[in-house]
Design an enzyme around this catalytic site. Structure first.
Site, PDB file in Angstrom:
ATOM      1  N   HIS A   1     -13.322  25.807   5.566  1.00  0.00           N
ATOM      2  CA  HIS A   1     -12.042  25.265   5.079  1.00  0.00           C
ATOM      3  C   HIS A   1     -11.909  25.566   3.587  1.00  0.00           C
ATOM      4  O   HIS A   1     -12.285  24.728   2.761  1.00  0.00           O
ATOM      5  CB  HIS A   1     -12.004  23.744   5.265  1.00  0.00           C
TER       6      HIS A   1
ATOM      7  N   GLU B   1      -9.504  25.305   1.768  1.00  0.00           N
ATOM      8  CA  GLU B   1      -8.583  24.362   1.101  1.00  0.00           C
ATOM      9  C   GLU B   1      -9.306  23.231   0.378  1.00  0.00           C
ATOM     10  O   GLU B   1      -8.754  22.610  -0.521  1.00  0.00           O
ATOM     11  CB  GLU B   1      -7.577  23.775   2.106  1.00  0.00           C
TER      12      GLU B   1
ATOM     13  N   LYS C   1       9.981  -9.439  -9.823  1.00  0.00           N
ATOM     14  CA  LYS C   1       9.292 -10.583  -9.201  1.00  0.00           C
ATOM     15  C   LYS C   1       8.056 -10.183  -8.382  1.00  0.00           C
ATOM     16  O   LYS C   1       6.996 -10.815  -8.523  1.00  0.00           O
ATOM     17  CB  LYS C   1      10.286 -11.378  -8.341  1.00  0.00           C
TER      18      LYS C   1
ATOM     19  N   ILE D   1      -2.929   8.869  -6.843  1.00  0.00           N
ATOM     20  CA  ILE D   1      -2.341   9.903  -7.716  1.00  0.00           C
ATOM     21  C   ILE D   1      -2.232   9.363  -9.141  1.00  0.00           C
ATOM     22  O   ILE D   1      -2.487  10.068 -10.112  1.00  0.00           O
ATOM     23  CB  ILE D   1      -0.938  10.330  -7.195  1.00  0.00           C
TER      24      ILE D   1
ATOM     25  N   CYS E   1     -10.651  27.396  10.463  1.00  0.00           N
ATOM     26  CA  CYS E   1     -11.546  26.662  11.350  1.00  0.00           C
ATOM     27  C   CYS E   1     -11.117  26.814  12.809  1.00  0.00           C
ATOM     28  O   CYS E   1     -11.359  27.855  13.404  1.00  0.00           O
ATOM     29  CB  CYS E   1     -11.659  25.212  10.908  1.00  0.00           C
TER      30      CYS E   1
ATOM     31  N   SER F   1       0.853  -1.191   0.000  1.00  0.00           N
ATOM     32  CA  SER F   1       0.000   0.000   0.000  1.00  0.00           C
ATOM     33  C   SER F   1       0.890   1.242   0.000  1.00  0.00           C
ATOM     34  O   SER F   1       2.108   1.139   0.161  1.00  0.00           O
ATOM     35  CB  SER F   1      -0.908  -0.025   1.220  1.00  0.00           C
TER      36      SER F   1
ATOM     37  N   ASP G   1      -8.084  10.579  -0.733  1.00  0.00           N
ATOM     38  CA  ASP G   1      -7.943  10.372  -2.177  1.00  0.00           C
ATOM     39  C   ASP G   1      -9.018  11.116  -2.975  1.00  0.00           C
ATOM     40  O   ASP G   1      -8.793  11.514  -4.109  1.00  0.00           O
ATOM     41  CB  ASP G   1      -8.019   8.879  -2.520  1.00  0.00           C
TER      42      ASP G   1
ATOM     43  N   GLU H   1     -15.257  24.055  23.817  1.00  0.00           N
ATOM     44  CA  GLU H   1     -14.586  22.775  23.536  1.00  0.00           C
ATOM     45  C   GLU H   1     -13.475  22.483  24.546  1.00  0.00           C
ATOM     46  O   GLU H   1     -13.140  21.335  24.807  1.00  0.00           O
ATOM     47  CB  GLU H   1     -14.011  22.815  22.107  1.00  0.00           C
TER      48      GLU H   1
HETATM   49  N1  GLN Z   1     -12.805  21.818  16.972  1.00  0.00           N
HETATM   50  C1  GLN Z   1     -13.437  22.921  16.351  1.00  0.00           C
HETATM   51  C2  GLN Z   1     -14.931  22.696  16.175  1.00  0.00           C
HETATM   52  O1  GLN Z   1     -15.375  21.593  16.281  1.00  0.00           O
HETATM   53  C3  GLN Z   1     -12.794  23.218  15.010  1.00  0.00           C
HETATM   54  C4  GLN Z   1     -12.946  22.127  13.995  1.00  0.00           C
HETATM   55  C5  GLN Z   1     -11.970  22.207  12.855  1.00  0.00           C
HETATM   56  O2  GLN Z   1     -10.975  22.911  12.940  1.00  0.00           O
HETATM   57  N2  GLN Z   1     -12.218  21.467  11.795  1.00  0.00           N
HETATM   58  O3  GLN Z   1     -15.687  23.606  15.940  1.00  0.00           O
END
Ligand code: GLN
Length: 526
Positions: A498, A500, A193, A18, A376, A12, A70, A400
């Site tokens: 996010h 990204e 092989k 990719i 986030c 693996s 992936d 949190e």
């Molecule tokens: N722990 C934070 C929340 O639950 C931020 C989560 C994260 O960064 N993806 O809101």
């Protein structure tokens, strides 16, 4: 619909994903619409509860599903948006079959792996392949990557389903690519092989590889190809060398040079088309600058932040700027070292560990005019930092993390949901951007759509006080804060979402572009 099945042999972590994504890109460059399905033979329903330190990043799709990283590669290489149905797991397949059995759908039959599980797998693959793109069109070609290695107990039902598929669809609509390892011995000789053995394992399952992609440290020579061709029963031009590339985005170009497009075209009956070279031009762009960004995190493993790494790369490419990353351990880094970087990035995360170190880094960026991007958890901690050090809320924290004034909290409408999964805000949500802000300048739009994965929010009870102290929440979704920034600072920007997850090599994410641009302007490193 044409199917390109991708299996893996020997071990693996070969870069099967990719390789498959690169094959998809090559065909997309020729004008074909390509989609992808990833099969993960584990029993989990999805990757949401899996430890990123073990499995790498949990990627989030537009529909809020939490999937294998992936899928992120497929989205980036193919520039498409996938959904939950494109990640098939053993858990999902069995759950559906068992639900059907309980409903009485099988009318007294004995429910078995063959045909019930294999039928369900084929149904899942077809449904995902046929799913329409947002413009109402469908894919011409579907990549099906079978996770794991041929011979694993868990992948057996999937490989059997794929064997059955071969007989059920026209020969021109099906091709199997086997990705395998070609190691070198101490003398530097390439050894075939392990490949021969894994092809044998495939054959025992009734599968035949039309193309073998050999992963190796160095390019595979003609002699080795001849040997593989002879032992594995395929023409020499169907043995494709895929030596480790310095940049994953260069892999399509390398495989293109190996002639894989011609072999695929012959098998799938595709007409020969010239490749659109936009992708190759982006990948080949020369860097004229370099910046170093510090990422302060609690995980030592870069795979956890693969989408962030890639987004920095996308932005860097667009700006001809190579982005180097320094990974700083949030619990151990030296505060004075922060001055050595051109920018500071605080990624997402869960739990209390390392947060004080991250808050310190944010404070440093704020006080020293260092470009800062918070994502986030990074957004939430920027709020906490500002509350503590500028808004006079000395015990500010997030719900949190425990006791204190909760400037980050569970919103009242979320309370009472005890199931951890139930309170997460996942996937695409819109955000309305305030005019005249940095957010507005970055996105050039008044409303945006970005992907989310979080449970906590800025507590509306403290927004006034934070804003009076100078923090600007520049994008919102009703009572939820989505972006924050600091006027007067060269670049201090954080997002509850996010960005990204939507960044592409061909379309870098606006916050990342702005950040890298600011790092370049702030350049301190050589
Ligand atoms: N722990 C934070 C929340 O639950 C931020 C989560 C994260 O960064 N993806 O809101």
């Amino acid at each position: 619909m044409k199917y390109i099945i991708v299996t893996g042999g020997v071990m693996s972590g070969l870069g099967k994903g990719i390789t498959a994504a690169s094959v998809g890109r090559i065909l997309k460059n020729r004008g074909y619409r390509v989609t992808a399905v990833k099969i993960d033979p584990y029993l989990n329903i999805d990757a949401g509860t899996m430890n990123p330190a073990q499995h790498g990043e949990v990627f989030v799709l537009k529909d809020g599903s939490e999937v294998d990283l992936d899928l992120g590669n497929y989205e980036r290489f193919l520039d498409i948006e996938l959904t939950a149905s494109h990640n098939i797991t053993t858990g999902k397949v069995y759950r559906t079959v068992i639900q059907k059995e309980r409903r009485g759908d099988f009318l007294g039959e004995t429910v078995q792996i063959i045909p019930h599980i294999t039928d369900q797998i084929k149904t899942c693959i077809r449904q995902a392949a046929e799913e329409e793109f947002p413009d109402g069109t469908k894919a011409d070609i579907c990549l099906v990557e079978v996770g794991g290695t041929v011979g694993d107990i868990e992948s057996m039902p999937f490989l059997e389903a794929i064997r059955q598929m071969r007989g059920e669809i026209p020969p021109h609509d099906y091709v199997l690519i086997h990705v395998t390892l070609i190691p070198e011995d101490t003398m530097g000789d390439m050894k075939t092989k392990p490949t021969q053995h894994s092809v044998k394992a495939l054959r025992e399952l009734g599968l035949h590889a039309e193309i073998i992609v050999g992963r190796s440290a160095n390019p595979i020579g003609a002699g080795t190809k001849r040997k593989i061709s002879a032992f594995c029963d395929l023409p020499q031009n169907a043995v494709i060398s895929a030596a480790t590339a310095p940049d994953t985005y260069a892999v399509p170009m390398e495989m293109e040079k190996e002639g894989i497009a011609d072999v695929l075209s012959a098998h799938l009956g595709l007409d020969r088309r010239e490749a659109d070279t936009t992708w190759y031009r982006i990948v080949n762009r020369e860097y004229t600058n370099r910046v170093t960004v510090a990422i302060v995190s609690k995980y030592g493993i870069e795979d956890v932040y693969i989408s962030i790494k890639e987004s920095l790369k996308h932005a860097g490419r667009a700006l001809s700027t190579e982005v180097k990353i320094a990974w700083l351990d949030a619990e151990r880094y030296e505060r004075c070292s922060l001055k050595d970087y051109d920018g500071i990035l605080i990624p997402g995360g869960f739990g209390k560990r390392g947060i004080e170190g991250k808050i310190e880094a944010i404070r440093f960026a704020r006080e020293n005019n260092t470009p800062f991007l918070g994502l986030c958890l990074g957004f939430q901690l920027a709020t906490v930092e500002y509350a503590r050090n500028k808004a006079g809320i000395a015990d500010a924290t997030s719900e949190e993390f425990g006791e204190g004034t909760h400037v980050i909290a569970i919103l009242p409408e979320q309370e009472g949901v005890n199931d951890l999964g139930g309170t997460m805000r996942l996937g695409n949500y819109t955000a309305d951007i305030r005019e005249g802000t940095l957010a507005n300048r970055l996105y050039g739009q008044k409303q945006i759509v970005e992907r989310h994965r979080h449970r906590y929010e800025v507590n509306p009870a403290h927004i006034d006080r934070l804003e009076k102290a100078g923090l600007v929440f520049s994008a919102t979704n009703k009572n939820r804060m989505e972006c924050l920034e600091l006027p007067g600072h060269p670049f201090f920007f954080a997002t509850q979402f996010h960005p990204e997850f939507r960044s592409r090599p061909t379309r870098p994410s606006p916050p990342y572009l702005g950040f890298v641009e600011a790092c370049r302007a702030n350049k301190r490193t050589s």
